[in-house]
Design an enzyme around this catalytic site. Structure first.
Site, PDB file in Angstrom:
ATOM      1  CB  VAL A   1      48.011  -1.434 -22.882  1.00  0.00           C
ATOM      2  CG1 VAL A   1      49.085  -2.319 -22.260  1.00  0.00           C
ATOM      3  CG2 VAL A   1      48.163   0.004 -22.390  1.00  0.00           C
ATOM      4  CB  CYS A   2      45.315  -5.378 -25.470  1.00  0.00           C
ATOM      5  SG  CYS A   2      44.653  -5.403 -23.792  1.00  0.00           S
ATOM      6  CB  SER A   3      46.634  -2.830 -29.905  1.00  0.00           C
ATOM      7  OG  SER A   3      47.033  -2.775 -31.257  1.00  0.00           O
TER       8      SER A   3
END
Length: 168
Positions: free
Chosen positions: A59-61
């Site tokens: 999700v961060c990526s």
């Protein structure tokens, strides 16, 4: 204060929350070259500040890639910053591998200065809670989203619209 969970488990955050209308709190983070960067160093432009726990997660990526893709269409008076507690070396590796160059990645690993000032340090994990802020040229907060579940995506459209409102 925002109630945040990470993988559906409650986490403890500092007793500070930045709200729309507040002056953005000062902070010191590190560039990928290990140079200190403060709020004042970024002033004078509209800033979209995307905060992620770790660039090395899905999700961060995705969040970082999404804001990077949008960055070039936001205009020259907008800077997109991604802040995480990842080491600067890991951030540099991630941006190189993913060919992300339209944003600036900054590390809060050393002091958690940003996380403490913005109420984002998940004490149990020593990571930053997912959030998005939009700051105007004078460091006033015009948009703030504390994502309630750390593994969920932020509201990209609301954040981008908040930037566009400032650049009309």
């Amino acid at each position: 204060m925002a109630q945040i969970t990470f993988k559906n488990n409650p986490v403890t955050l500092p007793n500070t929350e930045v709200k729309v209308g507040d002056q953005a709190p000062e902070f010191t983070v590190l560039s990928n070259g290990l140079e200190p960067v403060t709020l004042k160093d970024t002033s004078g432009k509209v800033r979209l500040v995307s905060v992620v726990p770790s660039l090395d997660t899905g999700v961060c990526s995705d969040q970082t890639k999404r804001f990077s893709e949008e960055a070039t269409s936001l205009g020259d008076n907008v800077e997109v910053l991604t802040i995480s507690a990842d080491l600067p070396f890991a951030q540099k590796r991630w941006t190189d591998i993913n060919k992300v160059d339209a944003i600036t990645t900054l590390s809060d690993h050393r002091d958690l200065s940003f996380g403490e000032a913005y109420g984002l340090t998940m004490q149990e994990l020593r990571l930053l809670a997912r959030s998005v802020f939009v700051l105007d040229e004078n460091d006033k907060v015009t948009y703030a989203e504390y994502v309630s579940e750390g593994t969920d995506h932020p509201d990209y459209e609301k954040a981008l619209n908040a930037v566009k409102e400032l650049t009309k």
